[in-house]
Enzyme design. Structure first.
Site, PDB file in Angstrom:
ATOM      1  N   TYR A   7       0.835  -1.206   0.000  1.00  0.00           N
ATOM      2  CA  TYR A   7       0.000   0.000   0.000  1.00  0.00           C
ATOM      3  C   TYR A   7       0.866   1.251   0.000  1.00  0.00           C
ATOM      4  O   TYR A   7       1.665   1.479   0.891  1.00  0.00           O
ATOM      5  CB  TYR A   7      -0.975   0.011   1.190  1.00  0.00           C
ATOM      6  CG  TYR A   7      -2.053  -1.057   1.092  1.00  0.00           C
ATOM      7  CD1 TYR A   7      -2.325  -1.699  -0.116  1.00  0.00           C
ATOM      8  CD2 TYR A   7      -2.804  -1.421   2.195  1.00  0.00           C
ATOM      9  CE1 TYR A   7      -3.304  -2.668  -0.215  1.00  0.00           C
ATOM     10  CE2 TYR A   7      -3.797  -2.397   2.104  1.00  0.00           C
ATOM     11  CZ  TYR A   7      -4.027  -3.024   0.890  1.00  0.00           C
ATOM     12  OH  TYR A   7      -5.004  -3.992   0.803  1.00  0.00           O
ATOM     13  N   SER A  54     -13.226  -3.411  -0.161  1.00  0.00           N
ATOM     14  CA  SER A  54     -14.083  -2.476  -0.916  1.00  0.00           C
ATOM     15  C   SER A  54     -15.558  -2.660  -0.566  1.00  0.00           C
ATOM     16  O   SER A  54     -16.404  -2.756  -1.468  1.00  0.00           O
ATOM     17  CB  SER A  54     -13.868  -2.617  -2.432  1.00  0.00           C
ATOM     18  OG  SER A  54     -12.575  -2.209  -2.794  1.00  0.00           O
ATOM     19  N   PRO A  55     -15.918  -2.689   0.718  1.00  0.00           N
ATOM     20  CA  PRO A  55     -17.302  -2.977   1.093  1.00  0.00           C
ATOM     21  C   PRO A  55     -18.261  -1.838   0.760  1.00  0.00           C
ATOM     22  O   PRO A  55     -19.467  -2.059   0.625  1.00  0.00           O
ATOM     23  CB  PRO A  55     -17.213  -3.176   2.614  1.00  0.00           C
ATOM     24  CG  PRO A  55     -16.053  -2.324   3.025  1.00  0.00           C
ATOM     25  CD  PRO A  55     -15.056  -2.436   1.895  1.00  0.00           C
ATOM     26  N   LEU A  56     -17.718  -0.621   0.623  1.00  0.00           N
ATOM     27  CA  LEU A  56     -18.577   0.512   0.259  1.00  0.00           C
ATOM     28  C   LEU A  56     -18.706   0.636  -1.260  1.00  0.00           C
ATOM     29  O   LEU A  56     -19.347   1.566  -1.747  1.00  0.00           O
ATOM     30  CB  LEU A  56     -17.996   1.822   0.817  1.00  0.00           C
ATOM     31  CG  LEU A  56     -17.973   1.982   2.343  1.00  0.00           C
ATOM     32  CD1 LEU A  56     -17.147   3.210   2.744  1.00  0.00           C
ATOM     33  CD2 LEU A  56     -19.395   2.111   2.889  1.00  0.00           C
ATOM     34  N   ALA A  57     -18.122  -0.286  -1.980  1.00  0.00           N
ATOM     35  CA  ALA A  57     -18.091  -0.200  -3.448  1.00  0.00           C
ATOM     36  C   ALA A  57     -17.651   1.201  -3.875  1.00  0.00           C
ATOM     37  O   ALA A  57     -18.188   1.791  -4.811  1.00  0.00           O
ATOM     38  CB  ALA A  57     -19.442  -0.570  -4.051  1.00  0.00           C
ATOM     39  N   GLY A  90     -18.256   3.956  -2.712  1.00  0.00           N
ATOM     40  CA  GLY A  90     -19.302   4.981  -2.638  1.00  0.00           C
ATOM     41  C   GLY A  90     -20.337   4.884  -3.737  1.00  0.00           C
ATOM     42  O   GLY A  90     -21.208   5.752  -3.859  1.00  0.00           O
TER      43      GLY A  90
HETATM   44  N1  LIG Z   1      -7.207  -7.919  -0.183  1.00  0.00           N
HETATM   45  C1  LIG Z   1      -7.223  -7.205  -1.281  1.00  0.00           C
HETATM   46  O1  LIG Z   1      -6.903  -7.670  -2.384  1.00  0.00           O
HETATM   47  C2  LIG Z   1      -7.648  -5.771  -1.191  1.00  0.00           C
HETATM   48  C3  LIG Z   1      -7.850  -5.021  -2.356  1.00  0.00           C
HETATM   49  C4  LIG Z   1      -8.253  -3.703  -2.212  1.00  0.00           C
HETATM   50  C5  LIG Z   1      -8.451  -3.152  -0.952  1.00  0.00           C
HETATM   51  N2  LIG Z   1      -8.220  -3.912   0.167  1.00  0.00           N
HETATM   52  C6  LIG Z   1      -8.450  -3.378   1.535  1.00  0.00           C
HETATM   53  O2  LIG Z   1      -9.777  -2.934   1.608  1.00  0.00           O
HETATM   54  C7  LIG Z   1      -9.821  -1.589   2.049  1.00  0.00           C
HETATM   55  C8  LIG Z   1     -11.007  -0.915   1.475  1.00  0.00           C
HETATM   56  O3  LIG Z   1     -10.915  -0.842   0.062  1.00  0.00           O
HETATM   57  P1  LIG Z   1     -11.524   0.388  -0.731  1.00  0.00           P
HETATM   58  O4  LIG Z   1     -10.889   1.647  -0.325  1.00  0.00           O
HETATM   59  O5  LIG Z   1     -11.504   0.006  -2.159  1.00  0.00           O
HETATM   60  O6  LIG Z   1     -13.018   0.291  -0.178  1.00  0.00           O
HETATM   61  P2  LIG Z   1     -14.292   1.125   0.066  1.00  0.00           P
HETATM   62  O7  LIG Z   1     -14.453   1.261   1.531  1.00  0.00           O
HETATM   63  O8  LIG Z   1     -15.369   0.445  -0.703  1.00  0.00           O
HETATM   64  O9  LIG Z   1     -14.071   2.531  -0.598  1.00  0.00           O
HETATM   65  C9  LIG Z   1     -13.381   3.572   0.031  1.00  0.00           C
HETATM   66  C10 LIG Z   1     -12.957   4.529  -1.035  1.00  0.00           C
HETATM   67  O10 LIG Z   1     -14.102   5.033  -1.699  1.00  0.00           O
HETATM   68  C11 LIG Z   1     -14.203   6.449  -1.476  1.00  0.00           C
HETATM   69  N3  LIG Z   1     -15.609   6.748  -1.193  1.00  0.00           N
HETATM   70  C12 LIG Z   1     -16.461   6.061  -0.398  1.00  0.00           C
HETATM   71  N4  LIG Z   1     -17.681   6.657  -0.395  1.00  0.00           N
HETATM   72  C13 LIG Z   1     -17.584   7.723  -1.192  1.00  0.00           C
HETATM   73  C14 LIG Z   1     -18.500   8.737  -1.594  1.00  0.00           C
HETATM   74  N5  LIG Z   1     -19.773   8.750  -1.157  1.00  0.00           N
HETATM   75  N6  LIG Z   1     -18.065   9.682  -2.414  1.00  0.00           N
HETATM   76  C15 LIG Z   1     -16.791   9.701  -2.849  1.00  0.00           C
HETATM   77  N7  LIG Z   1     -15.858   8.770  -2.501  1.00  0.00           N
HETATM   78  C16 LIG Z   1     -16.260   7.799  -1.693  1.00  0.00           C
HETATM   79  C17 LIG Z   1     -13.322   6.745  -0.276  1.00  0.00           C
HETATM   80  O11 LIG Z   1     -12.876   8.073  -0.369  1.00  0.00           O
HETATM   81  P3  LIG Z   1     -12.565   8.926   0.967  1.00  0.00           P
HETATM   82  O12 LIG Z   1     -11.232   8.447   1.451  1.00  0.00           O
HETATM   83  O13 LIG Z   1     -12.572  10.310   0.455  1.00  0.00           O
HETATM   84  O14 LIG Z   1     -13.643   8.655   1.954  1.00  0.00           O
HETATM   85  C18 LIG Z   1     -12.218   5.732  -0.456  1.00  0.00           C
HETATM   86  O15 LIG Z   1     -11.295   6.174  -1.437  1.00  0.00           O
HETATM   87  C19 LIG Z   1      -8.473  -1.015   1.656  1.00  0.00           C
HETATM   88  O16 LIG Z   1      -8.100   0.091   2.447  1.00  0.00           O
HETATM   89  C20 LIG Z   1      -7.572  -2.181   1.903  1.00  0.00           C
HETATM   90  O17 LIG Z   1      -7.240  -2.246   3.272  1.00  0.00           O
HETATM   91  C21 LIG Z   1      -7.833  -5.210   0.057  1.00  0.00           C
END
Ligand SMILES: NC(=O)c1ccc[n+]([C@@H]2O[C@H](COP(=O)([O-])OP(=O)(O)OC[C@H]3O[C@@H](n4cnc5c(N)ncnc54)[C@H](OP(=O)(O)O)[C@@H]3O)[C@@H](O)[C@H]2O)c1
Length: 324
Positions: free
Chosen positions: A63, A232-235, A237
């Site tokens: 990361y 990515s549980p919030l997809a 956003g």
């Molecule tokens: N195991 C794997 O292969 C793998 C792969 C990917 C990720 N991960 C882990 O999963 C975690 C979560 O992944 P993720 O970040 O993709 O998940 P997420 O929780 O689905 O999405 C968060 C991202 O979406 C943005 N977001 C959420 N709601 C929004 C809205 N209403 N408007 C604008 N932007 C919005 C956030 O921005 P803001 O920061 O501005 O809120 C942040 O960049 C990562 O941090 C990592 O630890 C694991």
């Protein structure tokens, strides 16, 4: 020897139902170093996470090319007492392209050991509570991985082991060689990524061809006491405010999420997460926001109990296709 299954969601004592994913800490991907602003951002995210009861923090060696772990490590160095109250997990096994080769996966013992050592140094901690193998590596050899796990555990550097993005057959194959039970599997699951449900909801319906890759993975994890974590549980956003104007499914889903959020008097984020939490597998969402307000907006998810009907309304809406 068959490992003793651990009770669901008790895989590590003190583990919270939500996890803070730390992938967005550490500034832009192409930054050279971390600065005070990055550390302050990490601090604010950590505080917001703790304010909603989060105790588990998810990292990976890659990361921000190590800078996410370095930011978090700066917090731990400034306040060493923080370490006692939190569960730290990190991942290894993905390598970016370098002079030695292309972007690749590497679950060799040598790489696992080196990666953990580097993560510990960046995080400024003596141990990881949990190490996840980030992705399956076609060249992985379970006995070699078992030896790396043995050494890491005997040195006190890693307490528990798990996987990410692996299906049931890979987990069974790996587990046969390991001394320790695999306690977690982190997979992409959300209203925006529904293939994990296709096997149960659409098997033999003559329409879906996507069921195979999951091949009993949910059931395997539940039966063996493996904690499922959703990345990515919030997809990102997609159903809570960031839907593209031409994404009709997301627009309709967002309207439904808003309606339920009003009804339960919580944020849209909490409804999107409550949908995952309602699944009987005991899924732990790994939220990826770095914005304190958005992190706090996730906090009510654990208090919402969606009805069976509302769970299906969200599922069908996000699927964009009626059942059966
Ligand atoms: N195991 C794997 O292969 C793998 C792969 C990917 C990720 N991960 C882990 O999963 C975690 C979560 O992944 P993720 O970040 O993709 O998940 P997420 O929780 O689905 O999405 C968060 C991202 O979406 C943005 N977001 C959420 N709601 C929004 C809205 N209403 N408007 C604008 N932007 C919005 C956030 O921005 P803001 O920061 O501005 O809120 C942040 O960049 C990562 O941090 C990592 O630890 C694991």
């Amino acid at each position: 020897m068959k490992p003793t299954p651990l009770p669901l969601n008790h895989f590590l004592p003190g583990s919270s139902r939500l996890v803070l994913g730390c992938m967005s800490l550490g500034g832009p991907w192409d930054a050279q170093d971390i600065g005070e602003a990055d550390i302050a951002q990490a601090h604010a995210a950590l505080e917001a996470a703790q304010s909603i009861g989060i105790t588990v923090f998810d990292h990976a060696d890659i990361y921000k090319r190590g800078r996410a772990e370095r930011c978090f490590g700066a917090l731990l160095r400034r306040q060493p007492s923080l370490r006692d109250g939190i569960i730290l997990q990190s991942k290894c096994g993905i390598r970016f392209a370098d002079d030695a080769g292309p972007g690749r996966y590497d679950l060799s013992a040598k790489h696992i050991m080196a990666s953990v050592q580097a993560s510990l140094e960046r995080l400024g901690t003596e141990y990881l509570d949990l190490l996840l193998l980030h992705r399956p590596d076609p060249l992985m050899e379970p006995e070699e991985i078992a030896e790396a796990f043995r050494q890491l555990q005997s040195r006190g550097q890693v307490r528990h082991f798990g996987v990410s993005n692996m299906q049931a057959s890979q987990m069974r194959w790996l587990q046969r060689a390991l001394d320790q039970p695999l306690v977690a599997n982190q997979l992409e699951m959300s209203l925006g990524k529904l293939d994990w449900l296709a096997q149960d909801a659409s098997f033999n319906d003559g329409q879906s061809g996507t069921a195979l890759p999951w091949a009993g993975t949910l059931q395997h994890c539940q039966a063996e006491g493996v904690q499922l974590q959703a990345w990515s549980p919030l997809a990102q956003g997609r159903f809570s405010g960031a839907a593209a104007a031409d994404d009709r499914i997301a627009q309709a889903g967002t309207a439904l999420v808003r309606e339920l959020a009003d009804q339960h008097q919580v944020s849209p984020e909490s409804i999107v997460l409550a949908w995952l939490l309602r699944h009987p597998a005991g899924i732990q969402p790994v939220i990826g926001s770095s914005q304190p307000e958005r992190i706090r907006a996730c906090g009510a998810a654990t208090q919402v109990q969606l009805s069976r009907e509302d769970w299906y309304r969200l599922f069908v809406s996000a699927r964009g296709q009626a059942l059966p």
